[in-house]
Design a protein around this motif. Structure first.
Motif, PDB file in Angstrom:
ATOM      1  N   SER A  70      24.398  53.955  29.224  1.00 25.31           N
ATOM      2  CA  SER A  70      23.608  54.168  27.993  1.00 25.31           C
ATOM      3  C   SER A  70      22.596  53.045  27.785  1.00 25.31           C
ATOM      4  O   SER A  70      22.462  52.496  26.694  1.00 25.31           O
ATOM      5  CB  SER A  70      24.524  54.295  26.770  1.00 25.31           C
ATOM      6  N   ARG A  71      21.873  52.701  28.837  1.00 21.10           N
ATOM      7  CA  ARG A  71      20.899  51.622  28.759  1.00 21.10           C
ATOM      8  C   ARG A  71      19.526  52.142  28.378  1.00 21.10           C
ATOM      9  O   ARG A  71      19.151  53.260  28.709  1.00 21.10           O
ATOM     10  CB  ARG A  71      20.810  50.892  30.101  1.00 21.10           C
ATOM     11  N   GLY A  72      18.766  51.274  27.713  1.00 18.15           N
ATOM     12  CA  GLY A  72      17.406  51.607  27.347  1.00 18.15           C
ATOM     13  C   GLY A  72      16.470  51.489  28.533  1.00 18.15           C
ATOM     14  O   GLY A  72      16.801  50.909  29.574  1.00 18.15           O
ATOM     15  N   GLU A  73      15.285  52.050  28.367  1.00 15.64           N
ATOM     16  CA  GLU A  73      14.273  51.970  29.417  1.00 15.64           C
ATOM     17  C   GLU A  73      13.936  50.505  29.685  1.00 15.64           C
ATOM     18  O   GLU A  73      13.822  49.695  28.774  1.00 15.64           O
ATOM     19  CB  GLU A  73      13.013  52.731  28.989  1.00 15.64           C
ATOM     20  N   GLY A  74      13.773  50.180  30.971  1.00 13.61           N
ATOM     21  CA  GLY A  74      13.466  48.813  31.359  1.00 13.61           C
ATOM     22  C   GLY A  74      14.677  47.966  31.647  1.00 13.61           C
ATOM     23  O   GLY A  74      14.545  46.797  32.032  1.00 13.61           O
ATOM     24  N   ARG A  75      15.875  48.515  31.473  1.00 11.62           N
ATOM     25  CA  ARG A  75      17.105  47.760  31.726  1.00 11.62           C
ATOM     26  C   ARG A  75      17.856  48.269  32.945  1.00 11.62           C
ATOM     27  O   ARG A  75      18.985  47.860  33.186  1.00 11.62           O
ATOM     28  CB  ARG A  75      18.019  47.822  30.498  1.00 11.62           C
ATOM     29  N   GLY A  76      17.242  49.143  33.736  1.00 12.91           N
ATOM     30  CA  GLY A  76      17.891  49.607  34.960  1.00 12.91           C
ATOM     31  C   GLY A  76      18.952  50.655  34.713  1.00 12.91           C
ATOM     32  O   GLY A  76      20.152  50.367  34.802  1.00 12.91           O
ATOM     33  N   ARG A  77      18.521  51.878  34.406  1.00 11.54           N
ATOM     34  CA  ARG A  77      19.483  52.964  34.218  1.00 11.54           C
ATOM     35  C   ARG A  77      20.199  53.263  35.526  1.00 11.54           C
ATOM     36  O   ARG A  77      19.610  53.243  36.599  1.00 11.54           O
ATOM     37  CB  ARG A  77      18.756  54.216  33.735  1.00 11.54           C
ATOM     38  N   LYS A  78      21.494  53.560  35.424  1.00 11.13           N
ATOM     39  CA  LYS A  78      22.315  53.867  36.592  1.00 11.13           C
ATOM     40  C   LYS A  78      22.849  55.294  36.468  1.00 11.13           C
ATOM     41  O   LYS A  78      23.337  55.693  35.411  1.00 11.13           O
ATOM     42  CB  LYS A  78      23.485  52.884  36.710  1.00 11.13           C
ATOM     43  N   ILE A 161      24.181  58.545  17.780  1.00 12.93           N
ATOM     44  CA  ILE A 161      23.755  57.249  18.311  1.00 12.93           C
ATOM     45  C   ILE A 161      24.488  56.928  19.602  1.00 12.93           C
ATOM     46  O   ILE A 161      25.707  57.087  19.700  1.00 12.93           O
ATOM     47  CB  ILE A 161      23.979  56.141  17.264  1.00 12.93           C
ATOM     48  N   GLU A 162      23.733  56.461  20.615  1.00  4.85           N
ATOM     49  CA  GLU A 162      24.303  56.010  21.880  1.00  4.85           C
ATOM     50  C   GLU A 162      24.853  54.592  21.713  1.00  4.85           C
ATOM     51  O   GLU A 162      24.417  53.834  20.847  1.00  4.85           O
ATOM     52  CB  GLU A 162      23.246  56.025  22.981  1.00  4.85           C
ATOM     53  N   SER A 163      25.797  54.235  22.586  1.00  2.70           N
ATOM     54  CA  SER A 163      26.386  52.905  22.540  1.00  2.70           C
ATOM     55  C   SER A 163      26.841  52.520  23.930  1.00  2.70           C
ATOM     56  O   SER A 163      27.227  53.379  24.726  1.00  2.70           O
ATOM     57  CB  SER A 163      27.577  52.876  21.570  1.00  2.70           C
ATOM     58  N   ALA A 164      26.781  51.221  24.243  1.00  2.00           N
ATOM     59  CA  ALA A 164      27.175  50.751  25.564  1.00  2.00           C
ATOM     60  C   ALA A 164      28.664  50.992  25.802  1.00  2.00           C
ATOM     61  O   ALA A 164      29.454  51.151  24.864  1.00  2.00           O
ATOM     62  CB  ALA A 164      26.864  49.260  25.705  1.00  2.00           C
ATOM     63  N   ARG A 165      29.056  51.006  27.089  1.00  2.00           N
ATOM     64  CA  ARG A 165      30.455  51.255  27.445  1.00  2.00           C
ATOM     65  C   ARG A 165      31.318  50.092  26.961  1.00  2.00           C
ATOM     66  O   ARG A 165      31.209  48.966  27.444  1.00  2.00           O
ATOM     67  CB  ARG A 165      30.598  51.411  28.953  1.00  2.00           C
ATOM     68  N   ARG A 166      32.169  50.395  26.008  1.00  2.00           N
ATOM     69  CA  ARG A 166      33.159  49.446  25.514  1.00  2.00           C
ATOM     70  C   ARG A 166      34.334  50.249  24.975  1.00  2.00           C
ATOM     71  O   ARG A 166      34.165  51.393  24.532  1.00  2.00           O
ATOM     72  CB  ARG A 166      32.592  48.553  24.403  1.00  2.00           C
ATOM     73  N   ARG A 167      35.494  49.653  24.985  1.00  2.00           N
ATOM     74  CA  ARG A 167      36.656  50.383  24.469  1.00  2.00           C
ATOM     75  C   ARG A 167      36.537  50.554  22.964  1.00  2.00           C
ATOM     76  O   ARG A 167      36.209  49.629  22.223  1.00  2.00           O
ATOM     77  CB  ARG A 167      37.944  49.632  24.810  1.00  2.00           C
ATOM     78  N   THR A 387      23.122  48.332  23.361  1.00  2.00           N
ATOM     79  CA  THR A 387      22.603  49.154  24.449  1.00  2.00           C
ATOM     80  C   THR A 387      21.863  48.333  25.487  1.00  2.00           C
ATOM     81  O   THR A 387      21.195  48.886  26.351  1.00  2.00           O
ATOM     82  CB  THR A 387      21.654  50.224  23.883  1.00  2.00           C
ATOM     83  N   GLY A 388      21.987  47.019  25.412  1.00  2.00           N
ATOM     84  CA  GLY A 388      21.418  46.188  26.462  1.00  2.00           C
ATOM     85  C   GLY A 388      20.162  45.445  26.074  1.00  2.00           C
ATOM     86  O   GLY A 388      19.567  44.761  26.898  1.00  2.00           O
ATOM     87  N   GLY A 389      19.722  45.558  24.815  1.00  2.00           N
ATOM     88  CA  GLY A 389      18.571  44.808  24.364  1.00  2.00           C
ATOM     89  C   GLY A 389      17.303  45.152  25.108  1.00  2.00           C
ATOM     90  O   GLY A 389      16.514  44.284  25.468  1.00  2.00           O
ATOM     91  N   SER A 390      17.058  46.419  25.387  1.00  2.00           N
ATOM     92  CA  SER A 390      15.879  46.810  26.157  1.00  2.00           C
ATOM     93  C   SER A 390      14.614  46.557  25.360  1.00  2.00           C
ATOM     94  O   SER A 390      14.608  46.547  24.139  1.00  2.00           O
ATOM     95  CB  SER A 390      15.974  48.285  26.544  1.00  2.00           C
ATOM     96  N   THR A 391      13.512  46.343  26.068  1.00  2.00           N
ATOM     97  CA  THR A 391      12.255  46.047  25.414  1.00  2.00           C
ATOM     98  C   THR A 391      11.694  47.272  24.699  1.00  2.00           C
ATOM     99  O   THR A 391      11.104  47.171  23.637  1.00  2.00           O
ATOM    100  CB  THR A 391      11.242  45.543  26.447  1.00  2.00           C
TER     101      THR A 391
END
Length: 413
Positions: A70-78, A161-167, A387-391
């Motif tokens: 769930s990363r923003g653009e510019g942070r390397g989506r996988k 809302i999206e959120s980074a992988r965390r328990r 979400t990774g602090g993307s620009t």
């Protein structure tokens, strides 16, 4: 090999599958599900008959996710291909005065590339419901739910809302009642308590109590009034040694209720009023229009309310537009489309979420279904930095899967 005698055995079997980490094992399991579903008898008893029922189930899915973190653009989506196995067990007792229902399942996932994410219990879900009719006009109900997941966005159903992988985990308990004063008048009450928690985030306790009075006027109109009380408490994961008190928000909502049947196929329901919260006044609205087709159904819902997001402190003012269209061209095949838009505001932050879902289900036999699904989501802006602090602060995600589901109910005498 893998016995389904109990949930512990199922979990051990799935763990063994993940340790082998082979795509052939997952493919073989899908073939087993297909064969077992085809061999099950095509006739059975109705689940609503009086007595106990037990329904074991097994689902195998192949998933493609182009933004697994769930990363923003510019942070390397996988992206990755994921094999998902979902064993489940459902049990219930059905009768006219008393009904009890419980269900538990879990998702095990095997990743083709990111094998470090392999997890035998990536998600756990448990639900329970009970209903009792002590006297004819009165219905008492109690429901509860528990979810634990490594993908917190599973719990942001009202905001998208999206959120980074965390328990993260959430549990809820909701007693309610409904009383028919007379054939045209009813009183309904509900109280719910929800506790949400995400690793590294804020823990939220939500108390929600509501009561409404409705009366039918004529054959097409129902009018009513309602009141809702909400109380939110937000605590950090590591409270202060001096005090563990966190911030709180309280709101009161008064509303008018109206529902109208334009035709036997078309109806509208409206809840509208004002929300008073911490010295401010805002509209609180929920409106739904439904229309039944010969082989399907159309609906549109607009809502404006106050809610929370998993792991985030403070309330969120949310506004949502959602639609649903379902169509069943033949008896064993059905389609549905679900576009939606969420506008979320909290203080000076804003997040707009656009999503689109497409689902298809084909009933291969009475107990075996083939399910296909695709979901697109685009989030413009975030309310926190998980979400990774993307620009660009833009999060784009596409998820599709194909799933085989087999379930068979057994009567317990």
């Amino acid at each position: 090999m893998c016995s389904a005698e109990n949930t512990i055995t199922l979990q051990r079997c799935v763990k063994a599958l993940i340790r082998h980490d082979t795509r052939w094992s997952a493919a073989a399991l899908a073939v087993v599900v297909l064969i077992v579903g085809a061999l099950l008898p095509s006739t059975g008893w109705a689940q609503q008959e009086v007595g106990w029922t037990v329904t074991p189930s097994m689902a195998v899915a192949e998933v493609f996710d182009d933004n697994i973190f769930s990363r923003g653009e510019g942070r390397g989506r996988k992206s990755d291909f994921i094999t998902r196995v979902t064993p489940g067990l459902q049990a219930g007792y059905y009768s006219i005065p008393f009904t009890l229902f419980a269900k538990y399942d879990f998702d095990a996932e095997v990743y083709a590339r990111h094998t470090e994410l392999n997890d035998a219990q990536l998600r756990r879900r448990a639900t329970a419901q009970a209903r009792y009719l002590p006297i004819r006009p009165l219905t008492l109900s109690l429901s509860g739910a528990y979810t634990r997941t490594e993908t917190p966005q599973d719990l942001n159903l009202t905001t998208g809302i999206e959120s980074a992988r965390r328990r993260a985990r959430s549990y809820n308990a909701s007693p309610s009642f409904s009383y028919e004063v007379d054939p045209l008048t009813s009183v309904n009450g509900l109280y719910s308590f929800t506790n949400d928690k995400r690793a590294g985030g804020t823990q939220t306790d939500t108390h929600n109590a509501s009561i409404d009075l409705k009366r039918q006027f004529g054959r097409q109109d129902t009018w009513g009034v309602g009141y809702t009380y909400r109380h939110y408490k937000f605590n950090d994961q590591e409270p202060s040694p001096v005090s563990d008190e966190g911030s709180t928000t309280t709101s009161h909502v008064g509303s008018l209720i109206w529902s109208h049947e334009f035709t036997p196929l078309t109806s509208v329901t409206l809840h509208g009023g004002a929300r008073f919260s911490e010295g401010s006044t805002n509209p609180e609205v929920s409106a739904t229009i439904q229309h039944r087709l010969q082989k399907g159904r159309l609906s549109f819902t607009y809502a404006r309310s106050q809610t929370t997001a998993i792991g985030q402190g403070g309330t969120i003012d949310t506004e949502s537009f959602s639609a649903s269209a379902s169509y069943q061209p033949i008896r064993f095949l059905s389609f549905s489309v679900t576009p939606s838009y969420y506008r979320n505001d909290r203080q000076n932050d804003q997040s707009d979420v656009y999503s689109f879902g497409l689902n298809a289900t084909y009933q291969m036999t009475r107990w075996l279904n083939l399910v296909g699904s695709y979901r697109f989501s685009f989030q413009d802006g975030t309310l926190d930095d998980t979400t990774g602090g993307s620009t660009s602060r833009d999060i784009l995600r596409n998820v599709g899967f194909l799933q085989l589901v087999v379930s068979y109910p057994y009567r317990v005498d």
